[in-house]
Motif scaffolding. Structure first.
Motif, PDB file in Angstrom:
ATOM      1  N   ALA A 455       0.944  -1.236  -0.045  1.00  0.00           N
ATOM      2  CA  ALA A 455       0.021   0.029  -0.063  1.00  0.00           C
ATOM      3  C   ALA A 455       0.908   1.420  -0.001  1.00  0.00           C
ATOM      4  O   ALA A 455       2.009   1.183   0.553  1.00  0.00           O
ATOM      5  CB  ALA A 455      -0.991   0.004   1.266  1.00  0.00           C
ATOM      6  N   HIS A 457       0.665   4.100   1.692  1.00  0.00           N
ATOM      7  CA  HIS A 457       0.749   4.373   2.927  1.00  0.00           C
ATOM      8  C   HIS A 457       0.370   3.255   3.982  1.00  0.00           C
ATOM      9  O   HIS A 457      -0.611   2.392   3.708  1.00  0.00           O
ATOM     10  CB  HIS A 457       0.011   5.610   3.348  1.00  0.00           C
ATOM     11  CG  HIS A 457       0.236   6.559   2.335  1.00  0.00           C
ATOM     12  ND1 HIS A 457       1.571   7.481   2.380  1.00  0.00           N
ATOM     13  CD2 HIS A 457      -0.397   7.530   1.429  1.00  0.00           C
ATOM     14  CE1 HIS A 457       1.647   8.438   1.395  1.00  0.00           C
ATOM     15  NE2 HIS A 457       0.469   8.552   0.825  1.00  0.00           N
ATOM     16  N   GLU A 458       0.870   3.105   4.913  1.00  0.00           N
ATOM     17  CA  GLU A 458       0.491   2.316   6.282  1.00  0.00           C
ATOM     18  C   GLU A 458      -0.782   2.532   6.559  1.00  0.00           C
ATOM     19  O   GLU A 458      -1.171   3.619   6.854  1.00  0.00           O
ATOM     20  CB  GLU A 458       1.426   2.107   7.382  1.00  0.00           C
ATOM     21  CG  GLU A 458       1.271   0.980   8.383  1.00  0.00           C
ATOM     22  CD  GLU A 458       2.383   0.739   9.380  1.00  0.00           C
ATOM     23  OE1 GLU A 458       2.156  -0.001  10.149  1.00  0.00           O
ATOM     24  OE2 GLU A 458       3.400   1.616   9.182  1.00  0.00           O
ATOM     25  N   ARG A 459      -1.730   1.355   6.689  1.00  0.00           N
ATOM     26  CA  ARG A 459      -3.066   1.483   7.160  1.00  0.00           C
ATOM     27  C   ARG A 459      -3.334   0.626   8.337  1.00  0.00           C
ATOM     28  O   ARG A 459      -2.778  -0.653   8.385  1.00  0.00           O
ATOM     29  CB  ARG A 459      -4.008   1.030   5.873  1.00  0.00           C
ATOM     30  CG  ARG A 459      -3.911   1.800   4.683  1.00  0.00           C
ATOM     31  CD  ARG A 459      -4.758   1.319   3.678  1.00  0.00           C
ATOM     32  NE  ARG A 459      -4.476   1.897   2.371  1.00  0.00           N
ATOM     33  CZ  ARG A 459      -4.763   1.529   1.182  1.00  0.00           C
ATOM     34  NH1 ARG A 459      -5.485   0.403   0.991  1.00  0.00           N
ATOM     35  NH2 ARG A 459      -4.710   2.261   0.034  1.00  0.00           N
ATOM     36  N   ARG A 460      -4.294   0.915   9.197  1.00  0.00           N
ATOM     37  CA  ARG A 460      -4.146   0.134  10.553  1.00  0.00           C
ATOM     38  C   ARG A 460      -5.298  -1.173  10.007  1.00  0.00           C
ATOM     39  O   ARG A 460      -6.184  -0.952   9.333  1.00  0.00           O
ATOM     40  CB  ARG A 460      -5.041   0.915  11.416  1.00  0.00           C
ATOM     41  CG  ARG A 460      -5.462   0.247  12.747  1.00  0.00           C
ATOM     42  CD  ARG A 460      -5.914   0.986  13.810  1.00  0.00           C
ATOM     43  NE  ARG A 460      -6.519   0.221  14.906  1.00  0.00           N
ATOM     44  CZ  ARG A 460      -6.819   0.671  16.352  1.00  0.00           C
ATOM     45  NH1 ARG A 460      -6.843   2.160  16.233  1.00  0.00           N
ATOM     46  NH2 ARG A 460      -7.309  -0.066  17.094  1.00  0.00           N
ATOM     47  N   THR A 461      -4.589  -2.229  10.691  1.00  0.00           N
ATOM     48  CA  THR A 461      -5.319  -3.476  10.547  1.00  0.00           C
ATOM     49  C   THR A 461      -6.364  -3.692  11.634  1.00  0.00           C
ATOM     50  O   THR A 461      -6.074  -3.712  12.691  1.00  0.00           O
ATOM     51  CB  THR A 461      -4.395  -4.660  10.445  1.00  0.00           C
ATOM     52  OG1 THR A 461      -3.654  -4.310   9.443  1.00  0.00           O
ATOM     53  CG2 THR A 461      -5.116  -5.944  10.185  1.00  0.00           C
ATOM     54  N   GLU A 472      -0.990  -3.508   5.691  1.00  0.00           N
ATOM     55  CA  GLU A 472      -0.744  -2.777   4.471  1.00  0.00           C
ATOM     56  C   GLU A 472       0.147  -1.662   4.707  1.00  0.00           C
ATOM     57  O   GLU A 472      -0.071  -0.745   5.548  1.00  0.00           O
ATOM     58  CB  GLU A 472      -2.289  -2.162   4.253  1.00  0.00           C
ATOM     59  CG  GLU A 472      -3.297  -3.199   4.003  1.00  0.00           C
ATOM     60  CD  GLU A 472      -4.639  -2.646   3.518  1.00  0.00           C
ATOM     61  OE1 GLU A 472      -4.644  -2.053   2.521  1.00  0.00           O
ATOM     62  OE2 GLU A 472      -5.965  -3.055   4.204  1.00  0.00           O
ATOM     63  N   THR A 473       1.374  -1.774   4.075  1.00  0.00           N
ATOM     64  CA  THR A 473       2.410  -1.069   4.392  1.00  0.00           C
ATOM     65  C   THR A 473       3.059  -0.919   2.856  1.00  0.00           C
ATOM     66  O   THR A 473       2.945  -1.727   1.918  1.00  0.00           O
ATOM     67  CB  THR A 473       3.381  -1.408   5.323  1.00  0.00           C
ATOM     68  OG1 THR A 473       4.109  -2.716   4.848  1.00  0.00           O
ATOM     69  CG2 THR A 473       2.783  -1.682   6.755  1.00  0.00           C
TER      70      THR A 473
END
Length: 781
Positions: A455, A457-461, A472-473
């Protein structure tokens, strides 16, 4: 676009106009030679799409001679390939001899080909819609490479496409996919000529297209009118004139192009508001004709302004709708059926006279010291690419040494092998996987849990499911797509071309449901044709996916795998054989020279089968010999006991999940006194091509072609043969002819239905009893 505001000087535009007229001439003349001057022994029309070339001349001239930088990559509309070659010739990167070789064997291809054309072609195009989407997925690949291997020089990914290509569904699948958002380096330049192959399009769908692109985050720029018309409107408060043109049905507007100026004026003003008539009242017929047909796609200043605007927002992709005339500058301009029309030689000669050339000078470049010659030389130098340094390449082990004592499916084995490869630092950094929303059900979950999803940008799981720890990083190594097999193969094709476009060899792996290989077939063919290297697994396969019913059961995919050039098809039954073939396929991707790439197709199953028969063969043959045979395409899983007593003999040859039934049939036949060899065909594609190479070597000679070693080793007795596969029966039917023996082929030749495996195997004659009966039949018993 609003009022005229071009920043280019009139002198610059005049030089570009001189060049675009020469480009128009060269493209037209290349097609003329191919159709009328070159010997044509078979009498077939050669073709070449002069009208489609003409509509693109201004757009291509502005793009290549003003806008592009050396590291930009362009997909050119298939039918305008002569325009691309003309520009390359004028810039000195194509030899003059090639101009008369369009559509000739060994010469310039009908459509741009990066593997077959001699000049610079970035993306192969041909099947409409695939070129534009290639730029999207190439940009996605560049983002991935930048994130994992360091920033590459900035590139713009540009597609020059015809408006009819926007009718292709795969275009909108690519635009819509969440994995393709925020690609500010992508620009699509649409040749909006409003004509298709068969007709003038009655309903122009510009508004819905604008809305669709905007909804997906694109900026949309419209280049509708040229600067002469826009100046006239600005200077004379002529908004009513533009409103009248905008309201006019497309068919009526297009019909103006072939008319004499006086007739054009009469047709254009028929029914027009009085203020429109008054605006044009004092203008002569020729001026009126020039004004009302002054479209922005043939106005260099307007096109250059639009290209500048396309770079204004680096976060959003851009689509430029440039209104053009199909057949611009030719006698067939705007005619309803001009798509495949070819000018007469007399018409071409008239065009040559208009350009100011003769029969002796018709192929001349501009003089080096002329303004045009200097500009072309400057652009050639500006666009010249330095050799791209390649990054490090992966080193793939020959095996991951899987430990499998219990019954297991090849699909599960595939997932385990990928996880094992992720522990090898010589391989892991280069592996990248993708799937059209079926990663979990195709056993990629373990791999994704280890490596994460790519991804921007990093997204919170938020998931608490321990099986879905999908971070997602920017360092993730799985690209998750929406439900689109076309997108998966399009992305795999660009990931598999990453070294050519981004200087980094990758090991791309995709998974999808095997029945839906056919959904993505156009993109798969395109990827193989363009020289991409990757691996994909179609799973689960065949009627073995019994409860799902006929709509989820694949039958023809095995044939596709063997018959498609550039693709090597494997269907191993046992996990150790899968491990060897998968590692070998990835190693071939890693080592490919760019000329002979490898696309490895693994047809897998969810059916668990005992692994002991393979272990027995391993003990009998030895690891080195067995691995060699597995990689060649086949080995004898079970060899008949030899004795002095004469016995009837048969060979059962099978691939994939039907092996338990084949072994059961072998046991039954052995109990009846038949000598049975069981051959496991691990790579039907490799086995078939090995035989074909032998046949081709024997063509034109007096000798009978030798059987390749793998066939001699697996079928030493030339006994009657029964082939068995959970796929179309004809796929392995060639073996009988290759060996010169009586044969029967069992397979799936009707649509399936829901049921248990045993029920469906019996219905399609894949059960042990049917195999026994077929064997008795070929032996004449």
């Amino acid at each position: 676009m609003s009022g005229y505001k071009a920043s280019d000087t009139s002198a610059d535009l005049e030089v570009l106009d001189d060049i675009q007229q020469r480009v128009l001439w060269l493209a037209t003349n290349m097609i003329e030679v191919a159709n009328h001057r070159r010997p044509n022994p078979d009498g077939l029309k050669v073709g070449g799409h002069q009208a489609s070339c003409a509509s693109m001349v201004t757009l291509m001239t502005a793009l290549y001679l003003h806008h592009l930088d050396a590291d930009d990559l362009v997909a050119v509309k298939p039918h305008s390939s002569p325009v691309l070659h003309a520009l390359n010739y004028l810039m000195g990167t194509l030899d003059a001899s090639q101009l008369t070789a369009l559509r000739r064997f060994g010469g310039l291809q009908a459509y741009p080909s990066r593997t077959k054309d001699p000049d610079r072609v970035d993306f192969s195009t041909g099947s409409v819609g695939l070129g534009p989407t290639a730029t999207i997925f190439a940009a996605t690949t560049r983002d991935y490479v930048n994130a994992h291997f360091g920033e590459r020089p900035r590139s713009r990914f540009v597609a020059v496409l015809g408006d009819a290509e926007l009718d292709e569904g795969n275009v909108w699948e690519a635009v819509h996919d969440p994995a393709t958002t925020a690609l500010g380096q992508v620009t699509w330049l649409v040749d909006f000529n409003r004509q298709s192959l068969d007709r003038i399009v009655p309903d122009v769908r510009i508004s819905p297209w604008h809305a669709a692109f905007a909804a997906h985050g694109w900026q949309a720029i419209e280049v509708k009118y040229g600067h002469r018309l826009r100046r006239f409107v600005d200077d004379n408060d002529g908004g009513a004139l533009l409103e009248w043109i905008d309201a006019m049905p497309n068919e009526r507007y297009q019909s103006l192009f072939g008319l004499a100026p006086g007739d054009l004026r009469d047709r254009f003003l028929a029914g027009a508001p009085g203020e429109v008539d008054a605006l044009l009242h004092d203008l002569d017929d020729q001026t009126v004709a020039g004004l009302v047909t002054d479209l922005g796609g043939h106005d260099l200043a307007s096109v250059l302004d639009a290209l500048r605007q396309s770079d204004a927002d680096p976060t959003r992709p851009t689509v430029v709708f440039a209104y053009t005339h199909k057949g611009w500058g030719l006698p067939i301009q705007g005619q309803a059926r001009n798509h495949a029309a070819v000018l007469t030689t007399e018409q071409v000669e008239q065009l040559r006279d208009r350009i100011g050339l003769t029969a002796d000078t018709e192929w001349d470049r501009f003089a080096p010291d002329s303004p045009e010659g200097r500009l072309l030389a400057e652009r050639a130098a500006h666009l010249r690419r330095s050799p791209r340094p390649s990054g490090p390449r992966p080193v793939v082990p020959v095996t991951t040494s899987p430990h499998v004592a219990r019954p297991i499916s090849t699909q599960e084995g595939f997932g385990r092998i990928l996880v094992d490869l992720s522990r090898d630092e010589r391989v892991r950094p280069y592996l990248v996987t993708t799937s059209p929303d079926v990663a979990t059900s195709t056993n990629l979950a373990g791999w994704i849990n280890r490596t994460g999803i790519f991804a921007e940008h990093e997204r919170r799981t938020w998931s608490d499911d321990p099986m879905l720890r999908w971070r997602e990083t920017p360092t993730g190594q799985h690209i998750e797509l929406g439900i689109s097999e076309m997108n998966m193969f399009s992305l795999l094709g660009q990931l598999g071309s990453a070294e050519a476009f981004s200087g980094q060899r990758l090991l791309p792996v995709g998974t999808l449901y095997d029945p839906f290989v056919c959904r993505g077939l156009d993109a798969l063919i395109y990827a193989a044709y363009t020289g991409a290297g990757f691996v994909f697994a179609g799973t689960p396969s065949g009627v073995t996916l019994a409860p799902e019913g006929g709509s989820h059961q694949s039958t023809v995919t095995a044939s596709i795998g063997t018959e498609l050039p550039g693709v090597t098809y494997h269907e191993p039954a046992y996990v150790q054989a899968l491990d060897w073939t998968l590692c070998d396929a990835l190693a071939r991707v890693a080592a490919a020279d760019g000329v002979h790439p490898e696309v490895g197709y693994f047809r897998l199953s969810t059916r668990t089968i005992p692994q002991q028969p393979f272990a027995d063969a391993l003990a009998r043959i030895g690891e080195a010999s067995l691995r060699s045979q597995v990689l060649q395409g086949a080995y004898r899983l079970r060899a008949a006991d030899e004795d002095d007593a004469p016995r009837p003999r048969v060979t059962l040859a099978a691939t994939g999940a039907v092996m338990p039934e084949v072994l059961a049939a072998a046991d039954e036949l052995s109990d009846e006194g038949v000598a049975v060899d069981v051959v496991d065909i691990t790579s039907p594609g490799r086995l078939y091509r090995a035989w074909r190479r032998g046949v081709e070597d024997g063509i034109g000679s007096a000798r009978v072609p030798d059987l390749p070693g793998v066939l001699r080793a697996c079928f030493p007795h030339r006994a009657p043969i029964v082939t068995v596969q959970d796929a179309s029966s004809h796929h392995l039917a060639w073996l009988g002819g290759a060996l010169g023996v009586c044969s029967a082929s069992l397979g799936v030749d009707a649509f399936g239905q829901s049921g248990a495996v045993a029920d469906l195997y019996a219905a399609h004659r894949l059960d042990a009893g049917s195999v026994v009966n077929a064997a008795l039949g070929v032996m004449g018993l």
